[in-house]
Write an enzyme that holds these catalytic residues in place. Structure first.
Site, PDB file in Angstrom:
ATOM      1  N   ARG A  48      43.398 -31.110  21.917  1.00  0.00           N
ATOM      2  CA  ARG A  48      42.727 -29.845  21.652  1.00  0.00           C
ATOM      3  C   ARG A  48      42.943 -29.307  20.243  1.00  0.00           C
ATOM      4  O   ARG A  48      42.007 -28.885  19.573  1.00  0.00           O
ATOM      5  CB  ARG A  48      43.245 -28.748  22.612  1.00  0.00           C
ATOM      6  CG  ARG A  48      42.547 -28.681  23.914  1.00  0.00           C
ATOM      7  CD  ARG A  48      43.524 -28.178  24.939  1.00  0.00           C
ATOM      8  NE  ARG A  48      44.526 -29.211  25.129  1.00  0.00           N
ATOM      9  CZ  ARG A  48      44.400 -30.210  25.989  1.00  0.00           C
ATOM     10  NH1 ARG A  48      43.375 -30.269  26.775  1.00  0.00           N
ATOM     11  NH2 ARG A  48      45.320 -31.149  26.085  1.00  0.00           N
ATOM     12  N   THR A  49      44.196 -29.306  19.826  1.00  0.00           N
ATOM     13  CA  THR A  49      44.491 -28.628  18.565  1.00  0.00           C
ATOM     14  C   THR A  49      43.769 -29.317  17.412  1.00  0.00           C
ATOM     15  O   THR A  49      43.090 -28.678  16.607  1.00  0.00           O
ATOM     16  CB  THR A  49      46.013 -28.580  18.324  1.00  0.00           C
ATOM     17  OG1 THR A  49      46.622 -27.982  19.466  1.00  0.00           O
ATOM     18  CG2 THR A  49      46.345 -27.761  17.084  1.00  0.00           C
ATOM     19  N   LYS A  78      56.518 -46.207   5.974  1.00  0.00           N
ATOM     20  CA  LYS A  78      57.123 -46.939   4.843  1.00  0.00           C
ATOM     21  C   LYS A  78      58.312 -46.186   4.254  1.00  0.00           C
ATOM     22  O   LYS A  78      58.923 -46.628   3.303  1.00  0.00           O
ATOM     23  CB  LYS A  78      56.076 -47.140   3.732  1.00  0.00           C
ATOM     24  CG  LYS A  78      54.838 -47.884   4.167  1.00  0.00           C
ATOM     25  CD  LYS A  78      53.869 -48.006   2.989  1.00  0.00           C
ATOM     26  CE  LYS A  78      52.546 -48.599   3.441  1.00  0.00           C
ATOM     27  NZ  LYS A  78      51.520 -48.437   2.411  1.00  0.00           N
ATOM     28  N   ARG A  99      50.834 -31.036  12.200  1.00  0.00           N
ATOM     29  CA  ARG A  99      51.681 -31.084  13.406  1.00  0.00           C
ATOM     30  C   ARG A  99      52.766 -32.106  13.167  1.00  0.00           C
ATOM     31  O   ARG A  99      52.491 -33.227  12.755  1.00  0.00           O
ATOM     32  CB  ARG A  99      50.874 -31.460  14.647  1.00  0.00           C
ATOM     33  CG  ARG A  99      51.786 -31.728  15.842  1.00  0.00           C
ATOM     34  CD  ARG A  99      51.038 -31.832  17.137  1.00  0.00           C
ATOM     35  NE  ARG A  99      50.544 -30.543  17.582  1.00  0.00           N
ATOM     36  CZ  ARG A  99      49.998 -30.334  18.767  1.00  0.00           C
ATOM     37  NH1 ARG A  99      49.852 -31.325  19.619  1.00  0.00           N
ATOM     38  NH2 ARG A  99      49.560 -29.135  19.105  1.00  0.00           N
ATOM     39  N   HIS A 127      54.106 -22.745  17.548  1.00  0.00           N
ATOM     40  CA  HIS A 127      52.716 -23.183  17.586  1.00  0.00           C
ATOM     41  C   HIS A 127      51.875 -21.914  17.427  1.00  0.00           C
ATOM     42  O   HIS A 127      51.241 -21.448  18.366  1.00  0.00           O
ATOM     43  CB  HIS A 127      52.460 -23.859  18.939  1.00  0.00           C
ATOM     44  CG  HIS A 127      51.199 -24.659  19.026  1.00  0.00           C
ATOM     45  ND1 HIS A 127      50.203 -24.614  18.073  1.00  0.00           N
ATOM     46  CD2 HIS A 127      50.776 -25.530  19.979  1.00  0.00           C
ATOM     47  CE1 HIS A 127      49.218 -25.429  18.452  1.00  0.00           C
ATOM     48  NE2 HIS A 127      49.542 -25.995  19.595  1.00  0.00           N
TER      49      HIS A 127
HETATM   50  C1  NCD Z   1      50.856 -27.703  23.589  1.00  0.00           C
HETATM   51  C2  NCD Z   1      51.726 -28.227  22.473  1.00  0.00           C
HETATM   52  O1  NCD Z   1      51.380 -29.183  21.811  1.00  0.00           O
HETATM   53  O2  NCD Z   1      52.775 -27.597  22.268  1.00  0.00           O
HETATM   54  N1  NCD Z   1      49.596 -28.249  23.570  1.00  0.00           N
HETATM   55  C3  NCD Z   1      48.614 -27.620  22.847  1.00  0.00           C
HETATM   56  O3  NCD Z   1      48.610 -27.624  21.643  1.00  0.00           O
HETATM   57  N2  NCD Z   1      47.682 -26.962  23.538  1.00  0.00           N
HETATM   58  C4  NCD Z   1      51.485 -27.696  24.905  1.00  0.00           C
HETATM   59  C5  NCD Z   1      52.135 -28.939  25.434  1.00  0.00           C
HETATM   60  O4  NCD Z   1      52.142 -29.995  24.805  1.00  0.00           O
HETATM   61  O5  NCD Z   1      52.652 -28.845  26.552  1.00  0.00           O
END
Ligand code: NCD
Length: 303
Positions: A48-49, A78, A99, A127
């Protein structure tokens, strides 16, 4: 520079502007970010993100360059440091969505980047863009953020979404937070100390039933299996907080069930048809909130 690193950085004025833009973005496309480039750099899995950020950029007329699975497929394998990668990529893009598996990675990236960094999750840290879309979801679904009772359920120790949302909700009036988790996955002291300092009421519980009838929002989360030190911790936490239809029916009529997704087995599919099941709508709102965020980060004059 307009980095987005942690939820504590947002104030009410910023949130109001962001939500107004997100509202206007619902269903719209334009070319306000034509010629701008977003790099998405993901060292941890995401569906999703990453895709909603990329879709958001494309809907605003911008372009996207992307590394999925950067841990293996970028020069990190590397031995390149994050700092070096960021210095290089910030010469290619106007914004970097990052991320990473280490807490604090976005802050480190921001310290060397010549373009804004957006934290899309840093290990068990934060997040913040998820928290923004969670807040937008609550407003959109309940018509308010003040005067609500919310329960965070599941792995509160490793869940970065609950950390970011708890910080953000602490800025609103008369919000009561309930933290429901097994003993070994309780919410971190960093959050409870923050809430104490800001005089935000909260309670900790081991059973959902203790709070269910009072809730406006039930925020369910996944056991963060990949972040548990010992697999035995997973077995002992099990799915004692599994949510089914019966439980949802016992919630107030105007209440919602949220989940950042992905879910494993902590919400049964039978719940999906309930009007209270807001999690797929929540994922959709994420697109609009990220459109708004990219607009504020890249083209503040347009806001
Ligand atoms: C979450 C995350 O990556 O922290 N997912 C997201 O971005 N919607 C939640 C999760 O991984 O449980």
């Amino acid at each position: 520079m307009r980095h987005v690193i942690e939820s504590q950085q947002f104030d009410q004025a910023y949130l109001s502007e962001l939500f107004a833009l997100a509202n206007a973005a619902e269903g719209s496309r334009d070319s306000s970010l034509r010629g701008r480039i977003m790099a998405s750099l993901f060292y941890e899995p995401s569906t999703r993100t990453r895709l909603s950020f990329e879709s958001a950029m494309l809907r605003l007329g911008g372009s996207v360059i992307t590394t999925e699975n950067a841990r293996e497929f970028s020069s990190a394998i590397k031995g390149e440091t994050l700092e070096d990668s960021i210095q290089v990529i910030s010469g290619y893009a106007d914004v970097i969505v990052l991320r990473h598996f280490e807490e604090g990675a976005s802050k480190r990236a921001a310290s060397v980047s010549s373009v804004p960094i957006i934290n899309a999750g840093d290990g068990a840290g934060q997040h913040p863009t998820q928290a923004l879309l969670d807040l937008y979801t609550i407003r959109r679904e309940l018509g308010r953020v003040d005067d609500i009772a919310i329960a965070f359920v599941g792995d509160l120790k490793h869940g970065r979404t609950i950390r970011s949302l708890a910080y953000l909700l602490g800025k609103y009036r008369n919000v009561t937070m309930h933290f429901v988790s097994p003993e070994n996955l309780r919410v971190g002291r960093d959050i409870t100390e923050y809430l104490d300092r800001h005089k935000v009421p909260y309670e900790e519980h081991e059973r959902i039933d203790d709070v269910l009838a009072d809730l406006d929002v039930l925020y369910q989360t996944r056991i963060q299996r990949e972040r548990l030190a010992k697999p035995a911790d997973y077995a002992s936490s099990g799915n004692s907080y599994q949510i089914g239809k019966d439980l949802v029916e016992r919630m107030k009529e105007r209440s919602i069930v949220m989940h950042p997704l992905p879910r494993v087995d902590e919400i049964l599919p039978e719940v999906d048809h309930s009007p209270k099941a807001a999690y797929f709508r929540q994922a959709r709102y994420g697109l609009f909130v990220r459109m708004a965020l990219l607009t504020l980060v890249l083209a503040p004059a347009a806001g």
